[in-house]
Write a protein that holds these residues in place. Structure first.
Motif, mmCIF file in Angstrom:
data_model
loop_
_atom_site.group_PDB
_atom_site.id
_atom_site.type_symbol
_atom_site.label_atom_id
_atom_site.label_comp_id
_atom_site.label_asym_id
_atom_site.label_seq_id
_atom_site.Cartn_x
_atom_site.Cartn_y
_atom_site.Cartn_z
ATOM 1 N N TYR A 37 23.409 37.676 48.485
ATOM 2 C CA TYR A 37 24.572 38.056 47.693
ATOM 3 C C TYR A 37 24.871 39.539 47.877
ATOM 4 N N TYR A 38 26.156 39.879 47.836
ATOM 5 C CA TYR A 38 26.552 41.277 47.950
ATOM 6 C C TYR A 38 27.780 41.541 47.097
ATOM 7 N N GLU A 39 27.923 42.789 46.712
ATOM 8 C CA GLU A 39 29.106 43.249 45.988
ATOM 9 C C GLU A 39 29.700 44.392 46.804
ATOM 10 N N PRO A 40 30.971 44.267 47.207
ATOM 11 C CA PRO A 40 31.586 45.353 47.992
ATOM 12 C C PRO A 40 31.814 46.591 47.121
ATOM 13 N N GLY A 41 32.143 47.685 47.763
ATOM 14 C CA GLY A 41 32.398 48.927 47.037
ATOM 15 C C GLY A 41 33.500 48.810 46.001
ATOM 16 N N SER A 42 34.452 47.914 46.214
ATOM 17 C CA SER A 42 35.557 47.736 45.262
ATOM 18 C C SER A 42 35.093 47.105 43.951
ATOM 19 N N LYS A 43 33.957 46.423 43.975
ATOM 20 C CA LYS A 43 33.387 45.726 42.807
ATOM 21 C C LYS A 43 34.335 44.668 42.242
ATOM 22 N N GLN A 44 35.236 44.142 43.073
ATOM 23 C CA GLN A 44 36.212 43.158 42.636
ATOM 24 C C GLN A 44 35.686 41.731 42.696
ATOM 25 N N TYR A 45 34.635 41.505 43.460
ATOM 26 C CA TYR A 45 34.064 40.171 43.609
ATOM 27 C C TYR A 45 32.629 40.290 44.095
ATOM 28 N N VAL A 46 31.943 39.146 44.115
ATOM 29 C CA VAL A 46 30.618 39.034 44.715
ATOM 30 C C VAL A 46 30.737 37.982 45.806
ATOM 31 N N GLY A 47 30.141 38.250 46.946
ATOM 32 C CA GLY A 47 30.131 37.285 48.034
ATOM 33 C C GLY A 47 28.769 36.622 48.131
ATOM 34 N N ALA A 48 28.768 35.324 48.378
ATOM 35 C CA ALA A 48 27.528 34.579 48.614
ATOM 36 C C ALA A 48 27.551 34.123 50.061
ATOM 37 N N ARG A 49 26.613 34.650 50.858
ATOM 38 C CA ARG A 49 26.574 34.352 52.293
ATOM 39 C C ARG A 49 25.465 33.360 52.600
ATOM 40 N N VAL A 50 25.781 32.471 53.516
ATOM 41 C CA VAL A 50 24.804 31.526 54.058
ATOM 42 C C VAL A 50 24.812 31.734 55.562
ATOM 43 N N GLY A 51 23.670 32.101 56.114
ATOM 44 C CA GLY A 51 23.607 32.345 57.557
ATOM 45 C C GLY A 51 24.545 33.435 58.016
ATOM 46 N N GLY A 52 24.771 34.452 57.188
ATOM 47 C CA GLY A 52 25.628 35.566 57.554
ATOM 48 C C GLY A 52 27.109 35.336 57.345
ATOM 49 N N ARG A 53 27.509 34.149 56.931
ATOM 50 C CA ARG A 53 28.929 33.841 56.698
ATOM 51 C C ARG A 53 29.166 33.604 55.212
ATOM 52 N N VAL A 54 30.275 34.129 54.720
ATOM 53 C CA VAL A 54 30.585 33.961 53.299
ATOM 54 C C VAL A 54 30.959 32.511 53.027
ATOM 55 N N ALA A 55 30.238 31.910 52.089
ATOM 56 C CA ALA A 55 30.505 30.536 51.677
ATOM 57 C C ALA A 55 31.270 30.498 50.358
ATOM 58 N N LEU A 56 31.010 31.485 49.498
ATOM 59 C CA LEU A 56 31.588 31.488 48.160
ATOM 60 C C LEU A 56 31.910 32.912 47.743
ATOM 61 N N TYR A 57 33.140 33.101 47.267
ATOM 62 C CA TYR A 57 33.521 34.355 46.629
ATOM 63 C C TYR A 57 33.502 34.107 45.133
ATOM 64 N N ILE A 58 32.866 35.006 44.409
ATOM 65 C CA ILE A 58 32.771 34.898 42.954
ATOM 66 C C ILE A 58 33.582 36.048 42.375
ATOM 67 N N ALA A 59 34.679 35.710 41.750
ATOM 68 C CA ALA A 59 35.550 36.712 41.136
ATOM 69 C C ALA A 59 35.383 36.627 39.620
ATOM 70 N N PRO A 60 35.844 37.624 38.883
ATOM 71 C CA PRO A 60 35.689 37.564 37.428
ATOM 72 C C PRO A 60 36.293 36.312 36.793
ATOM 73 N N GLY A 61 37.352 35.748 37.391
ATOM 74 C CA GLY A 61 38.018 34.613 36.771
ATOM 75 C C GLY A 61 38.007 33.315 37.561
ATOM 76 N N TYR A 62 37.372 33.305 38.722
ATOM 77 C CA TYR A 62 37.364 32.068 39.509
ATOM 78 C C TYR A 62 36.268 32.080 40.562
ATOM 79 N N LEU A 63 35.976 30.890 41.079
ATOM 80 C CA LEU A 63 35.075 30.697 42.216
ATOM 81 C C LEU A 63 35.938 30.219 43.376
ATOM 82 N N TYR A 64 35.680 30.736 44.574
ATOM 83 C CA TYR A 64 36.490 30.413 45.743
ATOM 84 C C TYR A 64 35.570 30.067 46.912
ATOM 85 N N TRP A 65 35.563 28.793 47.289
ATOM 86 C CA TRP A 65 34.763 28.338 48.427
ATOM 87 C C TRP A 65 35.601 28.476 49.690
ATOM 88 N N THR A 66 35.023 29.045 50.732
ATOM 89 C CA THR A 66 35.774 29.344 51.947
ATOM 90 C C THR A 66 36.120 28.117 52.777
#
Length: 132
Positions: A37-66
């Protein structure tokens, strides 16, 4: 620059999330193998990576599967807002209890293109026309 997060930090990322939001997030994370898991400098979301690729973006109001494949094994009853198709047609998202619809910040393109009824000129982006 992004910073790495632990799963616990991800689960505690937003204090406003409801118990149901946390259950849905935990369920989504449980079905991602070997995730970091990582949080970019913008702190707008959290990314969940599997094998180096983002599978899920976690935002304050929603979950977004790529891509839909990440949601195939999920128990959809945990997602009160459902699993919705994203605009691009290649991803899915689910609103959380903290989801807020964005308000439009300015006039639409159609509104900008409407000619002035007095001088019949198309106003500029600022709204000014020939009779101002």
């Amino acid at each position: 620059m992004s910073r790495d997060l632990t799963r616990r930090q991800v689960m505690e990322w937003r204090s406003a999330w409801s118990h149901a939001d946390r259950r849905a997030l935990e369920h989504a994370l449980d079905h991602l193998a070997e995730t970091d898991y990582y949080e970019p400098g913008s702190k707008q979301y959290v990314g969940a990576r599997v094998g180096g690729r983002v599978a899920l973006y976690i935002a304050p109001g929603y979950l977004y599967w790529t891509r839909p494949g990440w949601t195939d094994v999920l128990d959809t009853s945990l997602y009160a807002g459902g699993l919705l198709d994203a605009d691009d047609g290649r991803a899915l998202w689910s609103p959380l209890s903290t989801f807020r619809q964005h308000e439009r910040s300015g006039p639409s393109l159609e509104e900008l293109a409407a000619p002035c009824l007095d001088c019949f000129q198309v106003p500029s982006v600022s709204g000014a026309c020939g009779c101002d």
